[in-house]
Enzyme design. Structure first.
Site, PDB file in Angstrom:
ATOM      1  N   GLY A  29      11.315  15.219 -37.404  1.00 45.69           N
ATOM      2  CA  GLY A  29      12.233  14.095 -37.275  1.00 45.69           C
ATOM      3  C   GLY A  29      11.789  13.123 -36.207  1.00 45.69           C
ATOM      4  O   GLY A  29      10.656  13.188 -35.719  1.00 45.69           O
ATOM      5  N   ASN A  30      12.667  12.202 -35.863  1.00 46.71           N
ATOM      6  CA  ASN A  30      12.374  11.230 -34.804  1.00 46.71           C
ATOM      7  C   ASN A  30      13.643  10.987 -33.999  1.00 46.71           C
ATOM      8  O   ASN A  30      14.705  11.494 -34.326  1.00 46.71           O
ATOM      9  CB  ASN A  30      11.814   9.934 -35.405  1.00 46.71           C
ATOM     10  CG  ASN A  30      12.796   9.275 -36.347  1.00 46.71           C
ATOM     11  OD1 ASN A  30      13.822   8.757 -35.917  1.00 46.71           O
ATOM     12  ND2 ASN A  30      12.504   9.322 -37.640  1.00 46.71           N
ATOM     13  N   ARG A  31      13.528  10.189 -32.938  1.00 42.93           N
ATOM     14  CA  ARG A  31      14.640  10.060 -31.991  1.00 42.93           C
ATOM     15  C   ARG A  31      15.580   8.894 -32.296  1.00 42.93           C
ATOM     16  O   ARG A  31      16.414   8.538 -31.466  1.00 42.93           O
ATOM     17  CB  ARG A  31      14.081   9.933 -30.572  1.00 42.93           C
ATOM     18  CG  ARG A  31      13.322  11.184 -30.121  1.00 42.93           C
ATOM     19  CD  ARG A  31      13.235  11.270 -28.611  1.00 42.93           C
ATOM     20  NE  ARG A  31      12.394  10.243 -28.039  1.00 42.93           N
ATOM     21  CZ  ARG A  31      12.808   9.240 -27.279  1.00 42.93           C
ATOM     22  NH1 ARG A  31      14.077   9.105 -26.976  1.00 42.93           N
ATOM     23  NH2 ARG A  31      11.955   8.368 -26.816  1.00 42.93           N
ATOM     24  N   SER A  32      15.485   8.300 -33.478  1.00 42.43           N
ATOM     25  CA  SER A  32      16.386   7.187 -33.785  1.00 42.43           C
ATOM     26  C   SER A  32      17.842   7.659 -33.796  1.00 42.43           C
ATOM     27  O   SER A  32      18.172   8.662 -34.422  1.00 42.43           O
ATOM     28  CB  SER A  32      16.039   6.589 -35.151  1.00 42.43           C
ATOM     29  OG  SER A  32      17.010   5.621 -35.498  1.00 42.43           O
ATOM     30  N   ALA A  96      14.500   4.486 -39.098  1.00 45.51           N
ATOM     31  CA  ALA A  96      13.184   5.019 -38.730  1.00 45.51           C
ATOM     32  C   ALA A  96      12.822   6.050 -39.795  1.00 45.51           C
ATOM     33  O   ALA A  96      13.374   7.151 -39.821  1.00 45.51           O
ATOM     34  CB  ALA A  96      13.241   5.653 -37.347  1.00 45.51           C
TER      35      ALA A  96
END
Ligand code: C5P
Length: 220
Positions: A29-32, A96
Site C-alpha cells: 500500500g501507500n500512505r495516502s 494514489a
C-alpha cells in the site's frame, strides 16, 4: 456561503490509496490518507455539483451529500472509474494508485521457512487508469490528474511534472511534493497546477479545503 458555480455538473473524484494483496492477510500500500480528494469532493458538493467519490481506504469520512463507492485495489478503482466517468463532466484522479502489484496472489498466508531465507516478490505493472480515462474522454469532458513527487529541487520538480502532464493527456495536473513528512496525511498542502502542455497555471497553498476550491476555480 461560497459560489454556486458547479450546479448541473457531475464530478467524479478518486481519493485514497489502493492496496494490492499479497496473500489473504497482507498487501502493498501507500500512505495516502484521501484528505485532498475528500476535500475536493466536499468543495465541489458545496458549489452545487453532483459528486461521486471513489474512495480507496479513506482515513477521513466522506462528506455528506456525496455518493461514495468504496474500492480496494487498482483493478477495482479502474472498473469503478470507467463506469462513473461515462456520465461525468469532470474526472479528477486524486487517488494514489499502486504502480505495481504482486504478479500472483498467494491463496494461503505466505509462510517463512526455518532457514532464515528472505523473500523475493515479483511485481507486475498496474494499468495507468488516468491515461486510459483521458484516451476515451467524452467531448467537453475534463480530466484532472495528480502527481506526488519527491524531487526537492523546484526546477527538477517542474520538469518531471511538465513531462507527466503531457504524457498523461490531462487538462490539468495538480503537483505536490511528498516525502517522509510532507504531503500524505498532512492537513495542509502546497500545489502547482499545470495545464496539458505543462505550463504552470496556478499555485495554491493552505488547508486542503482551500486548495480544493482553488483547483475547482480553474474548472468552473
Ligand atoms: O505516474 P504517476 O503515478 O505519478 O501519476 C499520478 C496520476 O496518475 C494520479 O492522478 C493517479 O491517480 C494516476 N494513476 C493512475 N493509475 C496508475 C497510477 C497513477 O490513474 N496506475
Amino acid at each position: 456561503v461560497g459560489p454556486h458555480d458547479l450546479v448541473g455538473r457531475r464530478i467524479v473524484i478518486s481519493a485514497g490509496g489502493t492496496r494490492e494483496p499479497l496473500d489473504p492477510v497482507r498487501y502493498l500500500g501507500n500512505r495516502s490518507s484521501g484528505r485532498q480528494g475528500v476535500s475536493l469532493a466536499a468543495a465541489a458538493r458545496a458549489r452545487g455539483a453532483a459528486v461521486t467519490l471513489v474512495g480507496a481506504h479513506l482515513e477521513v469520512p466522506a462528506p455528506s451529500g456525496v455518493d461514495l463507492i468504496a474500492v480496494a485495489t487498482a483493478a477495482e478503482l479502474e472498473t469503478a472509474m470507467a463506469a462513473q466517468s461515462a456520465t461525468a463532466d469532470t474526472v479528477i484522479m486524486a487517488a494514489a494508485v499502486a504502480d505495481f502489484r504482486p504478479a500472483a496472489v498467494a491463496e494461503g498466508k505466505i509462510k517463512k521457512g526455518d532457514d532464515g531465507a528472505g523473500l523475493v516478490l515479483e511485481l507486475e505493472r498496474t494499468p495507468d487508469i488516468l491515461v486510459g480515462l483521458a484516451a476515451v474522454r467524452r467531448p467537453g469532458q475534463r480530466i484532472v490528474g495528480f502527481a506526488a513527487e519527491t524531487e526537492t529541487d523546484d526546477d527538477a520538480l517542474l520538469r518531471v511534472a511538465a513531462a507527466k502532464a503531457q504524457r498523461k493527456g490531462v487538462d490539468l495536473l495538480v503537483v505536490n511534493r511528498v516525502g517522509w513528512s510532507e504531503g500524505f496525511g498532512s492537513p495542509t498542502n502546497a500545489v502547482m497546477v499545470l495545464d496539458g502542455a505543462g505550463t504552470v497555471v496556478a499555485r495554491a497553498e493552505g488547508d486542503k479545503l482551500s486548495v480544493a476550491h482553488r483547483i475547482l476555480d480553474l474548472l468552473a
